[in-house]
Write a protein that holds these residues in place. Structure first.
Motif, PDB file in Angstrom:
ATOM      1  N   TYR B 591       0.863  -1.175   0.000  1.00 54.75           N
ATOM      2  CA  TYR B 591       0.000   0.000   0.000  1.00 54.75           C
ATOM      3  C   TYR B 591       0.893   1.217   0.000  1.00 54.75           C
ATOM      4  CZ  TYR B 591       1.457  -1.423   4.551  1.00 54.75           C
ATOM      5  OH  TYR B 591       2.252  -1.878   5.566  1.00 54.75           O
ATOM      6  N   ALA B 592       0.275   2.377  -0.228  1.00 50.63           N
ATOM      7  CA  ALA B 592       1.038   3.615  -0.190  1.00 50.63           C
ATOM      8  C   ALA B 592       0.862   4.245   1.184  1.00 50.63           C
ATOM      9  CB  ALA B 592       0.540   4.561  -1.274  1.00 50.63           C
ATOM     10  N   SER B 593       1.941   4.283   1.964  1.00 49.44           N
ATOM     11  CA  SER B 593       1.860   4.905   3.291  1.00 49.44           C
ATOM     12  C   SER B 593       2.025   6.400   3.152  1.00 49.44           C
ATOM     13  CB  SER B 593       2.967   4.392   4.206  1.00 49.44           C
ATOM     14  OG  SER B 593       2.787   3.049   4.446  1.00 49.44           O
ATOM     15  N   LEU B 594       1.116   7.128   3.773  1.00 42.51           N
ATOM     16  CA  LEU B 594       1.216   8.578   3.815  1.00 42.51           C
ATOM     17  C   LEU B 594       1.229   9.001   5.269  1.00 42.51           C
ATOM     18  CD1 LEU B 594      -1.344   9.905   1.188  1.00 42.51           C
ATOM     19  CD2 LEU B 594       1.136   9.888   1.007  1.00 42.51           C
ATOM     20  N   SER B 595       1.832  10.137   5.532  1.00 43.87           N
ATOM     21  CA  SER B 595       1.823  10.621   6.911  1.00 43.87           C
ATOM     22  C   SER B 595       0.417  11.094   7.261  1.00 43.87           C
ATOM     23  CB  SER B 595       2.804  11.775   7.073  1.00 43.87           C
ATOM     24  OG  SER B 595       2.245  12.936   6.513  1.00 43.87           O
ATOM     25  N   VAL B 596       0.179  11.251   8.550  1.00 38.44           N
ATOM     26  CA  VAL B 596      -1.119  11.715   9.000  1.00 38.44           C
ATOM     27  C   VAL B 596      -1.421  13.087   8.399  1.00 38.44           C
ATOM     28  CG1 VAL B 596      -2.478  12.279  11.052  1.00 38.44           C
ATOM     29  CG2 VAL B 596      -0.804  10.433  11.150  1.00 38.44           C
ATOM     30  N   GLY B 597      -0.401  13.951   8.417  1.00 42.81           N
ATOM     31  CA  GLY B 597      -0.581  15.307   7.906  1.00 42.81           C
ATOM     32  C   GLY B 597      -0.878  15.319   6.414  1.00 42.81           C
ATOM     33  N   ALA B 598      -0.106  14.523   5.665  1.00 42.47           N
ATOM     34  CA  ALA B 598      -0.278  14.519   4.215  1.00 42.47           C
ATOM     35  C   ALA B 598      -1.650  13.968   3.850  1.00 42.47           C
ATOM     36  CB  ALA B 598       0.816  13.674   3.571  1.00 42.47           C
ATOM     37  N   ALA B 599      -2.079  12.930   4.568  1.00 41.25           N
ATOM     38  CA  ALA B 599      -3.375  12.347   4.259  1.00 41.25           C
ATOM     39  C   ALA B 599      -4.494  13.344   4.558  1.00 41.25           C
ATOM     40  CB  ALA B 599      -3.581  11.076   5.072  1.00 41.25           C
ATOM     41  N   LYS B 600      -4.303  14.073   5.654  1.00 42.73           N
ATOM     42  CA  LYS B 600      -5.314  15.060   6.038  1.00 42.73           C
ATOM     43  C   LYS B 600      -5.383  16.152   4.980  1.00 42.73           C
ATOM     44  CE  LYS B 600      -5.755  15.222  10.654  1.00 42.73           C
ATOM     45  NZ  LYS B 600      -5.147  15.568  11.948  1.00 42.73           N
ATOM     46  N   ALA B 601      -4.203  16.604   4.559  1.00 50.10           N
ATOM     47  CA  ALA B 601      -4.153  17.681   3.578  1.00 50.10           C
ATOM     48  C   ALA B 601      -4.832  17.274   2.283  1.00 50.10           C
ATOM     49  CB  ALA B 601      -2.706  18.076   3.324  1.00 50.10           C
ATOM     50  N   LEU B 602      -4.709  16.029   1.910  1.00 43.95           N
ATOM     51  CA  LEU B 602      -5.294  15.559   0.658  1.00 43.95           C
ATOM     52  C   LEU B 602      -6.699  14.997   0.866  1.00 43.95           C
ATOM     53  CD1 LEU B 602      -2.103  13.752  -0.592  1.00 43.95           C
ATOM     54  CD2 LEU B 602      -3.188  15.655  -1.775  1.00 43.95           C
ATOM     55  N   GLY B 603      -7.146  14.965   2.100  1.00 46.62           N
ATOM     56  CA  GLY B 603      -8.474  14.427   2.394  1.00 46.62           C
ATOM     57  C   GLY B 603      -8.568  12.939   2.131  1.00 46.62           C
ATOM     58  N   LEU B 604      -7.485  12.241   2.342  1.00 43.73           N
ATOM     59  CA  LEU B 604      -7.478  10.802   2.060  1.00 43.73           C
ATOM     60  C   LEU B 604      -7.710   9.997   3.332  1.00 43.73           C
ATOM     61  CD1 LEU B 604      -4.421  10.695  -0.323  1.00 43.73           C
ATOM     62  CD2 LEU B 604      -6.768  10.125  -0.959  1.00 43.73           C
ATOM     63  N   GLU B 605      -8.370   8.871   3.180  1.00 43.94           N
ATOM     64  CA  GLU B 605      -8.604   7.973   4.311  1.00 43.94           C
ATOM     65  C   GLU B 605      -8.030   6.608   3.994  1.00 43.94           C
ATOM     66  OE1 GLU B 605     -12.707   7.773   5.161  1.00 43.94           O
ATOM     67  OE2 GLU B 605     -12.831   9.892   5.776  1.00 43.94           O
ATOM     68  N   LEU B 606      -7.982   5.801   5.002  1.00 45.12           N
ATOM     69  CA  LEU B 606      -7.482   4.427   4.843  1.00 45.12           C
ATOM     70  C   LEU B 606      -8.245   3.725   3.714  1.00 45.12           C
ATOM     71  CD1 LEU B 606      -5.805   2.015   6.126  1.00 45.12           C
ATOM     72  CD2 LEU B 606      -7.920   1.446   7.288  1.00 45.12           C
ATOM     73  N   GLY B 607      -7.521   3.179   2.768  1.00 47.54           N
ATOM     74  CA  GLY B 607      -8.145   2.407   1.710  1.00 47.54           C
ATOM     75  C   GLY B 607      -8.535   3.197   0.483  1.00 47.54           C
ATOM     76  N   ASP B 608      -8.429   4.548   0.532  1.00 43.33           N
ATOM     77  CA  ASP B 608      -8.665   5.326  -0.685  1.00 43.33           C
ATOM     78  C   ASP B 608      -7.567   5.005  -1.683  1.00 43.33           C
ATOM     79  OD1 ASP B 608     -10.873   6.511   0.310  1.00 43.33           O
ATOM     80  OD2 ASP B 608      -9.900   8.400   0.888  1.00 43.33           O
ATOM     81  N   LEU B 609      -7.917   5.021  -2.948  1.00 42.67           N
ATOM     82  CA  LEU B 609      -6.886   4.692  -3.939  1.00 42.67           C
ATOM     83  C   LEU B 609      -6.103   5.930  -4.337  1.00 42.67           C
ATOM     84  CD1 LEU B 609      -8.712   2.061  -6.144  1.00 42.67           C
ATOM     85  CD2 LEU B 609      -6.907   1.695  -4.465  1.00 42.67           C
ATOM     86  N   LEU B 610      -4.837   5.691  -4.591  1.00 41.13           N
ATOM     87  CA  LEU B 610      -3.917   6.786  -4.852  1.00 41.13           C
ATOM     88  C   LEU B 610      -3.016   6.358  -6.001  1.00 41.13           C
ATOM     89  CD1 LEU B 610      -2.916   9.445  -3.389  1.00 41.13           C
ATOM     90  CD2 LEU B 610      -1.147   8.012  -2.404  1.00 41.13           C
ATOM     91  N   THR B 611      -2.834   7.262  -6.964  1.00 34.52           N
ATOM     92  CA  THR B 611      -1.924   6.935  -8.056  1.00 34.52           C
ATOM     93  C   THR B 611      -0.591   7.639  -7.809  1.00 34.52           C
ATOM     94  OG1 THR B 611      -3.767   6.731  -9.554  1.00 34.52           O
ATOM     95  CG2 THR B 611      -1.607   6.993 -10.548  1.00 34.52           C
ATOM     96  N   ILE B 612       0.456   6.835  -7.819  1.00 30.19           N
ATOM     97  CA  ILE B 612       1.801   7.385  -7.655  1.00 30.19           C
ATOM     98  C   ILE B 612       2.451   7.378  -9.023  1.00 30.19           C
ATOM     99  CG2 ILE B 612       4.013   7.083  -6.485  1.00 30.19           C
ATOM    100  CD1 ILE B 612       2.569   5.345  -4.453  1.00 30.19           C
ATOM    101  N   SER B 613       2.977   8.521  -9.437  1.00 22.40           N
ATOM    102  CA  SER B 613       3.612   8.501 -10.754  1.00 22.40           C
ATOM    103  C   SER B 613       5.011   9.071 -10.700  1.00 22.40           C
ATOM    104  CB  SER B 613       2.753   9.244 -11.776  1.00 22.40           C
ATOM    105  OG  SER B 613       2.226  10.410 -11.216  1.00 22.40           O
ATOM    106  N   THR B 614       5.915   8.381 -11.373  1.00 27.97           N
ATOM    107  CA  THR B 614       7.274   8.878 -11.577  1.00 27.97           C
ATOM    108  C   THR B 614       7.339   9.285 -13.039  1.00 27.97           C
ATOM    109  OG1 THR B 614       8.044   6.697 -12.159  1.00 27.97           O
ATOM    110  CG2 THR B 614       8.270   7.321  -9.857  1.00 27.97           C
ATOM    111  N   ALA B 615       8.553   9.588 -13.514  1.00 31.97           N
ATOM    112  CA  ALA B 615       8.684  10.063 -14.887  1.00 31.97           C
ATOM    113  C   ALA B 615       7.998   9.134 -15.885  1.00 31.97           C
ATOM    114  CB  ALA B 615      10.158  10.226 -15.222  1.00 31.97           C
ATOM    115  N   GLY B 616       8.243   7.852 -15.767  1.00 35.71           N
ATOM    116  CA  GLY B 616       7.675   6.983 -16.791  1.00 35.71           C
ATOM    117  C   GLY B 616       6.703   5.939 -16.273  1.00 35.71           C
ATOM    118  N   GLN B 617       6.478   5.904 -14.988  1.00 35.57           N
ATOM    119  CA  GLN B 617       5.694   4.802 -14.422  1.00 35.57           C
ATOM    120  C   GLN B 617       4.546   5.319 -13.571  1.00 35.57           C
ATOM    121  OE1 GLN B 617       6.134   1.592 -14.957  1.00 35.57           O
ATOM    122  NE2 GLN B 617       8.027   1.726 -16.123  1.00 35.57           N
ATOM    123  N   LYS B 618       3.525   4.480 -13.481  1.00 35.74           N
ATOM    124  CA  LYS B 618       2.367   4.822 -12.661  1.00 35.74           C
ATOM    125  C   LYS B 618       1.954   3.596 -11.876  1.00 35.74           C
ATOM    126  CE  LYS B 618      -0.273   8.490 -14.725  1.00 35.74           C
ATOM    127  NZ  LYS B 618      -1.308   8.834 -15.662  1.00 35.74           N
TER     128      LYS B 618
END
Lengths: 335, 976
Positions: B591-618
């Motif tokens: 899973y993608a671990s986020l800090s408490v602060g970052a999750a709050k800032a993004l309004g994310l909760e446990l189990g919400d889906l999140l896309t992580i992208s680098t230059a060429g990958q998602k």
């Protein structure tokens, strides 16, 4: 809760429930790994001498005799595979006996007349060298000298109190019997080889532990591997059709698939070694095996039987006397 | 948290559906069929006619001398789970290995073994292993395969054999022989772990490209910078053993090490630190630069570093304490860094060198062999393959298609190689792209050796005849090199030539060999003096290079390995998949671990889906909110998302390797710039602990070192004798008890898998874990306290407390759970009817209910079952038995020898494997036993003493090496 009810029923009647469903995986496991789970015991001989009779002077000799000699020799009951040892000290000197016992072949090869004669008389059987010290041989000889004619014979308490008469009748009992749920006293399946405990343990007086050697150190007494049978049947009764089956199995390296007679439920963890070492008579649970032509479950082997014995024993055992229920703890057997 | 879950053991009132039954019940009976069957059984029972099941007893034809059916035999071997190569003792029953334990004779692992190591047992009995050799994905014979491969190799002009670092002199020798046989052959090393930077730094500063050995037991101050050395870095079991030695406090020795951890995510190691700083990779560099300069100034009069004067933006008090402690303990401190950047590692080597730690707490003279390659050949190999300059490639012990950052590139380049041969033990992601598959044995079927560290040699010996038609990789290589030989013969010959010569040679080789096989290890004294260091001359350029780098702004990705899954090699294993992550307590997923602060800032909760992208990958992953993580770090575990692991491991989680990078062949796991975006949807993660705080209850009691030194009972609530309804129960014989040292326990989870293996505990799968039906008898509760941003963490092993006044016993209507005369709380499976009253009445929540007949259809996996423990069926409650089968085994052994049981003779499964020796089992009625001594310690307390259960498990309060302050659980700032 509906399921709770179901579950309860299944457990209460677990033993009566079609067992091929209930125990599928365990059974296959047992076959797969060649494990002999709580195998039938045919240990008839009285408890291990050194545990029981520290006061008896020749207990060491008796112990050695019953584990190493009795398969081939008797005391005063005539020839078996080897000579009757009654009066052996009058026929040979102790020095000679010690030499012979430790390496019969080399004594014969050295041209010793007595040895050559014995070899000729009992051919083709050849006595295997025995690793025994001087003291051990002396102990055995002392035991032979003082042993009454019936020593090494199969007379046992249970036989004397008349069980043999009953056992004859029980031998006729069918495979299906009238009995309680899950109880299988009298179970007497056909075996792939018509092996007779009466002949081996009764007439030939072979010690139970000679074949069921696991009983002293393992939870399983074990069914003897074919190579143990072949120790004698290399030479003895090779022409018997039943012995031929053993020889065939040995030559083809195919194990013999015996039918297990004494089956305990999967949730019972019975350990032979602790009972044998505590001096419990094999016959106590297995009945009068020396008179069974065909192996059969002689006792109920229910928890009631275990418990009644455990109740008696704690009184006698100094280790548990101050803990009246120590031997009744569930986890002793159920874990 | 709703009210029901607070008071009910089981969350759902009527939790079973037809589908549940289909999933688990091999009987597959409908309710009506079931009743019919029941009716029949009643009838049969009433008639008194019950046919016996015919069971067979099949003895050996020729019994091997060393086997007595039903008696356990132990063989020394070595763990092949990871490259740390810990010593093992493997329990063999009737010719099959059934339990892996640590070898106490092994100088590094000293009897410890991790969760992964123990789990590898199940991989032996894995039906998804390759069962025969294949050519073009079709079954072939070994003869055909050998002929085809040899013909191919003889034609080839450029042969490459791709191997990992091979911490095994014998295997390396075999590869060397192979390479020598074909003139065009070359060995290329590929390691998936990021350790190359450490080698390069030591090459620069000591002239030797080696991994140093670390001696954590000699360090009074340990500073870890993003190095998860208690969980996954280099040799976690050996490190934990050494680390725990300095964490044990007693009234006689009231001193312990100081552990400071500087990291971006909350690692297992960080969760055990006394002081912890949350820092991004850039801040970590700042920290090291600052440390180097400050220590340089104080220790060498002038610093080799002239750049960057400002202190890092981290808590100044902690920085100050760290610096003071390091300066106060020259030669007794250790700085460990997990970075794969040679410049950073140069800085670390410089600091360790300034502190005089080389030769004391770490050593270059005594090298470690987990990684021996700087990785530079990798790029060259892939380029050569792409340009068609390689026409034969053998993969030995590697799976780069799955676990390299350049996996896709490698897979494409592989198509251009004419002859592709794999020696993997299963048809993994790389193997399916090869024409020839010559499957290797499992390590428990193999002869091999290992050299984890200079002077430490250990042996692998086979515990079982190969289950499938496989062949040991070394034998395959020797066969292709024209020297077909059994692995045993070649290993023995190799040892006679190369290792025996290092021994005293007072005995013949045969005796020497027999001893090593029996002991499992052979040690020789390592080189004594450290090589000359030129670190101060190279550090300036490294520091300049670091300072010149523009620090990453925004989010960075931190990839890491979990204790059980690690690189994913053993992913096809339900024990390992179901072991909760020690920190997050999530099973069966990454899973993608986020800090408490970052999750709050993004309004994310446990189990919400999140896309992580680098230059060429998602990559889209569910969110897990991790207290203690840095706000600008996203952490994802590697080792998941296997596609060719097998039925169990395939499709569990997602493969995060493509998000990593490879720099000159060095894998980069941290500091990778990423962007995140919310994706639609939710995903259910299976957590075993959803409530993270103690709610002010003194379940975990703790103190600080300073207070402990003043008062051994500091921080421990006094336990008064409570009134009881029950009369005192006498225990005239033994009374079994356990002590758990919270100060030693690192929470690694080795005990959980040990218990699962020993006690035939079923794995239940993700869906069941999600409904709180996991079956583990021992769990490790992880509690956060104080600050949610950077919490204080405690790991608390929790198992049946074997209460003197057990609440479960009084409510069982059928007496299925009763007390033994030796203080055990016994669970009698055959009596249990499944009311589950006991579980509801247990204040410790340690009872587990068999909701189903958990699958035992896999006959091969059943071979791993322990015959001394009953396999439970549906409707039965179960729980920790204090390994009563082990108590009985030792009792019988003692009885046979006519003596009493000795203290320390009985070791429970959890205790034996614990790399930290945190658990002690014994007889509390024996005043000389270790456990009764620990029970008298000032730190001793009982969990929920106030309930009056009188537990037999004693906990020893946690001592933190921090400044005294409010740490008591009751003063927590936060409530979940």
């Amino acid at each position: 809760m509906s399921n709770g009810g179901k579950t309860a029923h299944r457990n209460l009647f677990a033993k009566g429930y079609p067992a091929h469903l209930r125990k599928k995986h365990r059974r296959v496991l047992a076959i797969l790994v060649f494990v002999v789970l709580g195998a039938p015991l045919s240990l008839w001989l009285a408890p291990k001498p050194h545990m029981l009779s520290a006061v008896e002077p020749s207990s060491a000799g008796k112990d050695i005799f019953s584990s190493k000699c009795v398969a081939c020799h008797s005391i005063g009951e005539g020839k078996k595979i080897g000579p009757d040892l009654k009066g052996v000290t009058t026929r040979h000197s102790k020095e000679w006996i010690k030499k012979f016992v430790r390496n019969p072949q080399s004594l014969k090869d050295s041209g010793d007349a007595a040895a050559i004669k014995l070899f000729a008389e009992f051919a083709p059987m050849v006595m295997a060298p025995q690793e025994l010290s001087d003291t051990e041989v002396d102990a055995v000889l002392a035991y032979i000298e003082q042993a009454p004619a019936s020593a090494g014979s199969m007379e046992t308490a249970s036989r004397k109190n008349g069980e043999s008469a009953q056992s004859k009748e029980k031998d006729l009992w069918p495979y299906y019997g009238w009995r309680g749920i899950g109880e299988s006293k009298g179970y007497m399946p056909d075996q792939p080889i018509a092996f007779s405990h009466k002949l081996h343990a009764g007439t030939m007086k072979i010690n139970c532990l000679y074949c069921h050697f696991g009983a002293e150190k393992s939870r399983h007494a074990g069914i003897p591997p074919v190579n143990v049978c072949m120790n004698c049947h290399q030479a003895v009764k090779r022409d018997s059709p039943e012995v031929q089956k053993i020889i065939k199995a040995f030559q083809e390296n195919k194990p013999i698939e015996w039918i297990k007679v004494h089956n305990l439920p999967d949730h019972v963890q019975f350990n032979h070694s602790v009972h044998v070492n505590a001096g419990v008579d094999c016959l106590k649970c297995h009945g009068d095996v020396p008179h069974m032509v065909k192996m059969r479950q002689a006792k109920k082997l229910t928890m009631g039987e275990c418990i009644s014995c455990h109740r008696e024993i704690h009184q006698k055992n100094p280790a548990t006397r101050n803990q009246p229920n120590r031997l009744l703890d569930c986890a002793n057997c159920h874990h | 948290m709703n009210k029901d879950t607070q008071f009910d053991e089981f969350k759902e009132p009527v939790p079973l559906t037809g589908e549940d039954f289909k999933q688990w019940d091999s009987m597959n009976v409908s309710r009506s069929t079931f009743l019919k069957l029941m009716g029949m059984t009643f009838a049969a029972a009433a008639a008194g006619c019950s046919p016996m099941p015919v069971k067979k007893a099949i003895p050996y034809v020729n019994k091997p001398k060393e086997i007595t059916p039903g008696v356990n035999a132990w063989y020394a071997s070595t763990c092949g789970g990871c490259s740390a190569r810990c010593g093992l003792l493997v329990k063999s029953r009737d010719g099959r290995p059934i339990k892996i334990e640590g070898n106490p004779e092994h100088p590094l692992s000293q009897g410890g073994v991790c969760a992964l190591g123990q789990g590898t047992l199940l991989n032996l009995y894995d039906v998804n292993r390759a069962q025969f050799p294949t050519m073009g994905q079709k079954k072939s014979s070994w003869k055909q395969l050998d002929e085809a491969v040899i013909a191919g190799l003889q034609k080839a002009r450029n042969i490459r054999i791709l191997t990992p670092s091979l911490p095994s002199p014998f295997s390396q020798d075999v590869v060397d022989q192979f390479v020598a046989h074909y003139s065009s052959a070359r060995q290329v090393r590929y390691d998936r772990e990021p350790l190359q930077g450490l080698l390069l730094a030591h090459e620069r500063s000591f002239g030797r490209a080696v991994l140093p050995s670390f001696y954590l037991d000699k360090a009074k101050v340990i500073v870890g910078v993003d190095a998860d050395f208690l969980a996954s870095w280099i040799a976690p079991v050996a490190f934990t053993k050494a680390y725990a030695k300095r964490r044990k406090v007693s009234e006689q020795n009231a001193d312990m090490s100081l552990h400071v951890q500087v990291e971006g995510r909350l690692s297992l190691t960080g969760s055990n630190a006394d002081l912890r700083l949350r820092a991004t990779p850039a801040e970590q560099v700042d920290f090291l630069l600052w440390l180097a300069r400050e220590i340089g100034l104080k220790r060498s009069g002038g610093s080799a570093l002239t750049i960057r004067t400002e202190a890092p933006k981290l808590d100044p008090k902690t920085l100050e304490r760290t610096l003071t402690a390091l300066l106060a303990h020259p030669g007794e401190s250790l700085l460990l860094c997990g970075s794969n950047d040679p410049d950073i590692q140069c800085l670390v080597a410089y600091i360790n060198s300034l502190l005089g730690n080389y030769g004391r707490t770490l050593s270059v003279a005594s090298a470690a062999y987990q990684c021996v390659s700087t990785g530079s050949a990798w790029n060259e190999l892939v380029e050569d393959m792409e340009k068609g300059r390689v026409d034969a490639l053998i993969l030995y012990g590697v799976n780069p298609v799955y676990d390299s950052a350049e996996g896709a590139r490698f897979a494409k380049a592989l198509e251009k190689v004419a002859l592709r041969v794999s020696l993997a033990e299963r048809a993994d992601e790389s193997t399916v792209l090869c024409q020839y598959h010559a499957p290797d044995h499992h390590y428990l079927e193999s002869w091999n050796d290992a050299r984890p560290q200079s002077g430490v040699y250990s042996l692998f010996q086979p515990l079982v005849r190969p289950l499938f038609d496989t062949r040991q990789a070394q034998e395959s290589l020797l066969a292709w090199a024209g020297k077909p030989q059994k692995a045993y013969d070649s290993l023995r010959a190799f040892w006679q030539q190369n290792i025996y010569s290092q021994s005293s040679r007072l005995q013949s080789f045969n005796t020497f060999w027999r001893q090593v096989v029996q002991l499992g290890v052979f040690t020789v004294a390592a080189e004594a003096s450290e090589p000359a260091s030129s670190v101060s001359s190279v550090v300036a350029s490294a520091a300049t290079a670091l300072a010149r780098r523009s620090p990453e702004k925004g989010l960075t990705l931190a990839l890491y390995e979990k204790v059980a899954i690690r690189g994913g090699q053993w992913a096809n294993n339900p024990w390992l998949q179901e072991l909760p992550d020690p920190v997050s307590k999530v099973t069966w997923d990454n899973y993608a671990s986020l800090s408490v602060g970052a999750a709050k800032a993004l309004g994310l909760e446990l189990g919400d889906l999140l896309t992580i992208s680098t230059a060429g990958q998602k990559l889209t992953l569910p969110v897990y909110i991790q207290p203690g993580q840095h706000d600008s770090v996203v952490a994802v575990a590697l080792g998941y998302g296997r596609t060719h692991a097998g039925n169990i491991g395939n499709g569990v989680g997602q493969n995060a390797t493509p998000l990593s990078a490879s720099l000159e062949g060095r894998p980069q796991w941290t500091g990778l710039p990423v962007k995140i975006a919310r994706a639609s949807g939710k995903y259910k993660l299976a957590l075993t602990q959803e409530h993270n705080f103690l709610e002010g209850r003194p379940i975990v009691q703790e103190t600080t070192l300073t207070e402990y030194q003043k008062d051994p009972g500091a921080g421990v609530l006094p336990e008064h004798k409570l009134p009881s309804l029950w009369p005192e129960f006498p225990y005239p014989g033994h009374r079994w008890a356990m002590a758990v040292d919270l100060n030693s326990c690192t929470g690694c989870g080795a005990c959980v898998v040990a218990c699962q293996s020993e006690n035939n505990i079923p794995s239940v799968g993700k869906k069941e874990v999600a409904t709180n039906r996991e079956m583990h008898w021992i769990r490790i509760d992880r509690y956060y306290s104080k600050d949610e941003e950077n919490p204080t963490v405690t790991h608390q092993p929790m198992m049946c407390q074997h209460c003197g006044n057990a609440p479960c016993e009084t409510v069982c209507p059928v007496l299925a759970t009763v007390h033994s005369t030796e203080g055990l709380n016994q669970q009698v499976y055959n009596r249990c009817v499944g009311t589950r009253y006991c579980a509801n009445n247990c204040p410790y929540k340690v009872r587990r209910f068999n909701w189903f007949n958990y699958s035992h259809d896999d006959l091969l996996a059943n071979l791993a079952l322990n015959p001394d423990v009953t396999v439970r069926s549906r409707g039965v409650m179960e729980k920790c038995s204090f390994c009563v089968q082990r108590i009985e085994e030792k009792r019988f052994g003692a009885k046979r020898e006519g003596r009493d049981i000795k203290d320390g003779e009985i070791k429970t499964a959890c205790q034996q494997s614990c790399p930290a020796n945190a658990l002690v089992f014994g007889d509390m009625n024996d005043p000389e036993s270790e456990v009764s001594k620990l029970m008298k310690s000032g730190r001793a307390y009982h969990v929920l003493h106030d309930v009056g259960t009188k537990p037999s498990v004693t906990y020893l309060a946690k001592v933190r090496n921090i400044e005294p302050g409010p740490v008591a659980a009751s003063e927590e700032a936060h409530h979940g």
